[in-house]
Design an enzyme around this catalytic site. Structure first.
Site, PDB file in Angstrom:
ATOM      1  N   HIS A  93       0.811  -1.333   0.089  1.00  0.00           N
ATOM      2  CA  HIS A  93      -0.199  -0.078  -0.045  1.00  0.00           C
ATOM      3  C   HIS A  93       0.822   1.385   0.033  1.00  0.00           C
ATOM      4  O   HIS A  93       1.847   1.387   0.910  1.00  0.00           O
ATOM      5  CB  HIS A  93      -0.776   0.043   1.163  1.00  0.00           C
ATOM      6  CG  HIS A  93      -1.684   1.256   1.515  1.00  0.00           C
ATOM      7  ND1 HIS A  93      -2.773   1.334   0.388  1.00  0.00           N
ATOM      8  CD2 HIS A  93      -1.798   2.216   2.125  1.00  0.00           C
ATOM      9  CE1 HIS A  93      -3.221   2.655   0.710  1.00  0.00           C
ATOM     10  NE2 HIS A  93      -2.761   3.166   1.692  1.00  0.00           N
ATOM     11  N   SER A  94       0.591   2.403  -1.038  1.00  0.00           N
ATOM     12  CA  SER A  94       1.280   3.598  -0.949  1.00  0.00           C
ATOM     13  C   SER A  94       2.556   3.310  -1.451  1.00  0.00           C
ATOM     14  O   SER A  94       3.079   2.487  -2.161  1.00  0.00           O
ATOM     15  CB  SER A  94       0.997   4.203   0.308  1.00  0.00           C
ATOM     16  OG  SER A  94       1.304   5.661   0.333  1.00  0.00           O
ATOM     17  N   MET A  95       3.680   3.595  -0.302  1.00  0.00           N
ATOM     18  CA  MET A  95       5.161   3.417  -0.689  1.00  0.00           C
ATOM     19  C   MET A  95       5.278   2.111  -0.798  1.00  0.00           C
ATOM     20  O   MET A  95       6.346   1.410  -1.449  1.00  0.00           O
ATOM     21  CB  MET A  95       5.823   3.880   0.484  1.00  0.00           C
ATOM     22  CG  MET A  95       7.252   3.685   0.339  1.00  0.00           C
ATOM     23  SD  MET A  95       8.446   4.372   1.762  1.00  0.00           S
ATOM     24  CE  MET A  95       8.409   2.787   2.736  1.00  0.00           C
ATOM     25  N   SER A 121      -1.729  -1.081  -4.193  1.00  0.00           N
ATOM     26  CA  SER A 121      -2.732  -0.278  -3.379  1.00  0.00           C
ATOM     27  C   SER A 121      -2.229   0.998  -3.233  1.00  0.00           C
ATOM     28  O   SER A 121      -1.196   1.467  -2.768  1.00  0.00           O
ATOM     29  CB  SER A 121      -3.246  -1.079  -2.356  1.00  0.00           C
ATOM     30  OG  SER A 121      -3.996  -0.114  -1.364  1.00  0.00           O
TER      31      SER A 121
END
Length: 253
Positions: A93-95, A121
């Protein structure tokens, strides 16, 4: 799996496919505790614990993505070699989506059997979004971005003792993201599921759709209601997307 780098949050270890989860900037393995407990018990869900947070807080966090990716990929390669018959997938997720993607690329370069699927994500494809920070940025910039994404309770960000604990990891992660630059590369022969919140202030649905160009395999896009941390409100839906994306690994139709 190396207990320094990976955490489990279930009482038993499933004997089915392994799902390796990568946290967001400033995040820790516990970000995936609820998802791990929601997914089917036959999956072995592990979350990466980056240095510099929670029980690894005494370690220096990485300030560049490449050495972090190399360290995680090395640990994963050993895990794959130890259990060659256990299929696996990566969720970030994200990074964490970027770290998962680059980890898959490094594993492919080194000839390690590929993951069965990538779940990416809250992050657009690497060419779609430059870092919000260029040059010099300070703690105020980082905290303003964290507040904007609404993934951390304001009471925590206003607590000096908590900030003292979390800021080193946040600084390091945002520094790593600011230095990252996509240099191009061949698409992976790995199916991809992109997941996104429809109100994410950082990533558009079109940005998430752009992951399609990075796979020669199947691609799926899951759009949920909510912002950057939509998954906090849609754990069951995300778990369904994961199990639905792993029929070849789980034996489920």
């Amino acid at each position: 799996m190396n207990s320094t780098w990976f955490r489990r949050f279930t009482k038993t270890v499933g004997d089915g496919p392994r799902l390796v989860c990568f946290p967001h900037a400033g995040g820790a393995a516990t970000a995936y505790a609820q998802l791990a407990r929601t997914l089917p018990a036959d999956l072995d869900v592990v979350a990466v614990q980056y240095p510099g947070r929670q029980d690894r807080y005494r370690e220096e966090p990485f300030t560049a993505l490449a050495p972090l990716v190399e360290a995680v990929a090395g640990e994963l390669a050993r895990g794959v070699a130890a259990e060659p018959d256990r299929p696996y997938a990566l969720f970030g997720h994200s990074m964490g989506a970027l770290v998962a993607f680059e980890t898959a690329r490094l594993l492919a370069r080194d000839g390690v059997p590929a993951p069965g699927r990538l779940f990416l994500s809250g992050r657009g494809a690497p060419e779609t979004r430059p870092s919000p920070f260029t040059g010099t940025f300070d703690d105020a910039d980082v905290l303003a971005e964290v507040r904007r994404l609404n993934g951390t309770a304001p009471s925590m960000l206003d607590n000096p003792e908590v900030l003292e604990m979390v800021l080193p990891a946040l600084r390091a992660d945002y520094r790593a993201l600011s230095a990252y630059a996509w240099e191009g590369g061949e698409p992976l022969p790995v199916p991809v599921t992109a997941l996104i919140g429809d109100g994410d202030p950082m990533v558009s649905v079109a940005d998430a759709e752009a992951w399609r160009a990075h796979t020669t395999g199947a691609f799926d896009l899951k759009v949920f209601t909510g912002g950057h941390f939509y998954l906090n409100d849609h754990v069951a839906g995300v778990a369904g997307a994961v199990t639905g994306g792993l029929p070849a690994l789980t034996g489920r139709a």
